[in-house]
Design a protein around this motif. Sequence first.
Motif, PDB file in Angstrom:
ATOM      1  N   ASP A  96       0.839  -1.216   0.000  1.00  0.00           N
ATOM      2  CA  ASP A  96       0.000   0.000   0.000  1.00  0.00           C
ATOM      3  C   ASP A  96       0.868   1.258   0.000  1.00  0.00           C
ATOM      4  N   GLU A  97       1.881   1.219   0.865  1.00  0.00           N
ATOM      5  CA  GLU A  97       2.771   2.380   0.975  1.00  0.00           C
ATOM      6  C   GLU A  97       3.466   2.642  -0.369  1.00  0.00           C
ATOM      7  N   ILE A  98       3.950   1.576  -1.000  1.00  0.00           N
ATOM      8  CA  ILE A  98       4.675   1.701  -2.280  1.00  0.00           C
ATOM      9  C   ILE A  98       3.737   2.213  -3.372  1.00  0.00           C
ATOM     10  N   ARG A  99       2.520   1.693  -3.428  1.00  0.00           N
ATOM     11  CA  ARG A  99       1.585   2.139  -4.480  1.00  0.00           C
ATOM     12  C   ARG A  99       1.239   3.623  -4.287  1.00  0.00           C
ATOM     13  N   THR A 100       1.081   4.050  -3.046  1.00  0.00           N
ATOM     14  CA  THR A 100       0.780   5.465  -2.782  1.00  0.00           C
ATOM     15  C   THR A 100       1.954   6.343  -3.201  1.00  0.00           C
ATOM     16  N   LEU A 101       3.179   5.947  -2.801  1.00  0.00           N
ATOM     17  CA  LEU A 101       4.363   6.736  -3.158  1.00  0.00           C
ATOM     18  C   LEU A 101       4.554   6.772  -4.673  1.00  0.00           C
ATOM     19  N   ALA A 102       4.275   5.658  -5.354  1.00  0.00           N
ATOM     20  CA  ALA A 102       4.442   5.610  -6.814  1.00  0.00           C
ATOM     21  C   ALA A 102       3.485   6.587  -7.491  1.00  0.00           C
ATOM     22  N   ARG A 103       2.275   6.661  -6.972  1.00  0.00           N
ATOM     23  CA  ARG A 103       1.303   7.625  -7.537  1.00  0.00           C
ATOM     24  C   ARG A 103       1.791   9.057  -7.320  1.00  0.00           C
ATOM     25  N   GLU A 104       2.243   9.331  -6.101  1.00  0.00           N
ATOM     26  CA  GLU A 104       2.684  10.699  -5.778  1.00  0.00           C
ATOM     27  C   GLU A 104       3.881  11.130  -6.630  1.00  0.00           C
ATOM     28  N   ARG A 105       4.776  10.179  -6.937  1.00  0.00           N
ATOM     29  CA  ARG A 105       5.996  10.514  -7.675  1.00  0.00           C
ATOM     30  C   ARG A 105       5.822  10.330  -9.182  1.00  0.00           C
ATOM     31  N   ASP A 106       4.632   9.938  -9.636  1.00  0.00           N
ATOM     32  CA  ASP A 106       4.403   9.603 -11.043  1.00  0.00           C
ATOM     33  C   ASP A 106       5.446   8.582 -11.502  1.00  0.00           C
ATOM     34  N   ALA A 107       5.501   7.469 -10.742  1.00  0.00           N
ATOM     35  CA  ALA A 107       6.524   6.444 -11.002  1.00  0.00           C
ATOM     36  C   ALA A 107       5.883   5.150 -11.495  1.00  0.00           C
ATOM     37  N   ILE A 108       6.640   4.464 -12.346  1.00  0.00           N
ATOM     38  CA  ILE A 108       6.248   3.119 -12.768  1.00  0.00           C
ATOM     39  C   ILE A 108       7.266   2.161 -12.138  1.00  0.00           C
ATOM     40  N   ILE A 109       6.797   1.003 -11.675  1.00  0.00           N
ATOM     41  CA  ILE A 109       7.707   0.011 -11.084  1.00  0.00           C
ATOM     42  C   ILE A 109       7.820  -1.159 -12.048  1.00  0.00           C
ATOM     43  N   LEU A 110       9.060  -1.424 -12.497  1.00  0.00           N
ATOM     44  CA  LEU A 110       9.327  -2.557 -13.379  1.00  0.00           C
ATOM     45  C   LEU A 110      10.090  -3.615 -12.575  1.00  0.00           C
ATOM     46  N   ALA A 111       9.681  -4.869 -12.683  1.00  0.00           N
ATOM     47  CA  ALA A 111      10.384  -5.926 -11.936  1.00  0.00           C
ATOM     48  C   ALA A 111      10.741  -7.075 -12.870  1.00  0.00           C
ATOM     49  N   HIS A 112      11.987  -7.527 -12.759  1.00  0.00           N
ATOM     50  CA  HIS A 112      12.400  -8.685 -13.560  1.00  0.00           C
ATOM     51  C   HIS A 112      11.793  -9.961 -12.982  1.00  0.00           C
ATOM     52  N   ASN A 113      11.622 -10.946 -13.860  1.00  0.00           N
ATOM     53  CA  ASN A 113      11.012 -12.226 -13.486  1.00  0.00           C
ATOM     54  C   ASN A 113      11.781 -13.000 -12.412  1.00  0.00           C
ATOM     55  N   TYR A 114      13.022 -12.599 -12.079  1.00  0.00           N
ATOM     56  CA  TYR A 114      13.783 -13.292 -11.038  1.00  0.00           C
ATOM     57  C   TYR A 114      13.652 -12.610  -9.666  1.00  0.00           C
ATOM     58  N   GLN A 115      12.932 -11.514  -9.603  1.00  0.00           N
ATOM     59  CA  GLN A 115      12.834 -10.793  -8.331  1.00  0.00           C
ATOM     60  C   GLN A 115      12.042 -11.608  -7.300  1.00  0.00           C
ATOM     61  N   ARG A 116      12.201 -11.239  -6.033  1.00  0.00           N
ATOM     62  CA  ARG A 116      11.406 -11.876  -4.970  1.00  0.00           C
ATOM     63  C   ARG A 116       9.926 -11.763  -5.332  1.00  0.00           C
ATOM     64  N   GLY A 117       9.146 -12.769  -4.964  1.00  0.00           N
ATOM     65  CA  GLY A 117       7.728 -12.778  -5.311  1.00  0.00           C
ATOM     66  C   GLY A 117       6.991 -11.528  -4.866  1.00  0.00           C
ATOM     67  N   GLU A 118       7.276 -11.088  -3.632  1.00  0.00           N
ATOM     68  CA  GLU A 118       6.545  -9.924  -3.102  1.00  0.00           C
ATOM     69  C   GLU A 118       6.909  -8.633  -3.838  1.00  0.00           C
ATOM     70  N   VAL A 119       8.094  -8.611  -4.449  1.00  0.00           N
ATOM     71  CA  VAL A 119       8.491  -7.444  -5.254  1.00  0.00           C
ATOM     72  C   VAL A 119       7.809  -7.525  -6.623  1.00  0.00           C
ATOM     73  N   GLN A 120       7.787  -8.714  -7.214  1.00  0.00           N
ATOM     74  CA  GLN A 120       7.054  -8.875  -8.479  1.00  0.00           C
ATOM     75  C   GLN A 120       5.598  -8.430  -8.313  1.00  0.00           C
ATOM     76  N   ASP A 121       5.022  -8.780  -7.171  1.00  0.00           N
ATOM     77  CA  ASP A 121       3.584  -8.531  -6.974  1.00  0.00           C
ATOM     78  C   ASP A 121       3.230  -7.042  -6.855  1.00  0.00           C
ATOM     79  N   VAL A 122       4.187  -6.205  -6.521  1.00  0.00           N
ATOM     80  CA  VAL A 122       3.874  -4.776  -6.364  1.00  0.00           C
ATOM     81  C   VAL A 122       4.173  -3.994  -7.656  1.00  0.00           C
ATOM     82  N   ALA A 123       4.783  -4.679  -8.639  1.00  0.00           N
ATOM     83  CA  ALA A 123       5.231  -3.979  -9.854  1.00  0.00           C
ATOM     84  C   ALA A 123       4.061  -3.668 -10.785  1.00  0.00           C
ATOM     85  N   ASP A 124       4.240  -2.615 -11.604  1.00  0.00           N
ATOM     86  CA  ASP A 124       3.272  -2.345 -12.676  1.00  0.00           C
ATOM     87  C   ASP A 124       3.459  -3.347 -13.810  1.00  0.00           C
ATOM     88  N   PHE A 125       4.736  -3.680 -14.067  1.00  0.00           N
ATOM     89  CA  PHE A 125       5.033  -4.655 -15.111  1.00  0.00           C
ATOM     90  C   PHE A 125       6.151  -5.570 -14.646  1.00  0.00           C
TER      91      PHE A 125
END
Length: 304
Positions: A9-38
Amino acid sequence: MPDTATLHDEIRTLARERDAIILAHNYQRGEVQDVADFTGDSLGLSRQASETSAQTIVFAGVHFMAETAKILSPDKTVLLPELGAGCPMADMMTADELATWREAHPGIPVVTYVNSSADVKALSDVCVTSANAVAVVRSLGADRILFGPDRNLGSWVARALPEVEVLLWEGFCPTHERVTPEQIAEARKRHPDAEVMAHPECRPDVVDLADFVLSTSQMLRRAADSPADEFIVVTEEGLLHALAKAAPGKRFVNLEPRMICRNMKVTTLEKVRDVLRDGTNEIVVPEDVRERALTAVQRMVAID
Ligand code: 13P
Ligand code: SF4
């Protein structure tokens, strides 16, 4: 320590405020993949980075991926949650070494795996990823190429295109290089009906034993489309998280011991949150290097 849902929740809020997109590679930790936009492979994420309208790109991956995003999108702010997330293979070919190799082979095109530094890309004619290496080299129409830093991906290209002489740099991915034919045979014995998907960073004698040789996102598509219910996945174990989402109900096994890239695991949700909150860990590529690397990277993203 906050739980995963709170951090998400915190990350999604900060991403909106900063106009940020989160990209995660397929090898990242599951919980990091799950918060990514792509999420995706190197090719898919490079394309996302070049097409996004967001002002900031947070790259949950390793250093060369964030650098590639900066080369493609110089007006964006690119943040890498953990600056120590490198790629040992990329470090196996320096710009000085490539310059010397190139000078020793004048006129031969230099084909460079995206797993390389911006300085190395700046000395390259074209870059490739595991998803399009064969297609890119075929498109060159050359009869000889220099290929680096991954000797295993280069061997895979050479075998797919016997008409091209591929001169290989001796780099490799420690995580994939460790896999042996005996491990594949053992896994097949335990899972006789499983389809074997291997990444082309594996050694040729391992690739020979696979049913399919694919990039990580190609593995996700194959798992969803295949009639098989079970798969032996010969690549970094982070992909199993993405596979479970891409093909629910199917079974996926990694090798024993499991294949883990430490550099892909150092990025945590806390680090993603921190760079979004503080704007730290910005990736900078000197403009002269970026300009010289751009053509090679653009040619890479243009070819399937
Ligand atoms: P892909 O996801 O592009 O297949 O890359 C594998 C890899 O090792 C990235 O470091
Ligand atoms: Fe580099 Fe291998 Fe890790 Fe990919 S899996 S980042 S190639 S060390």
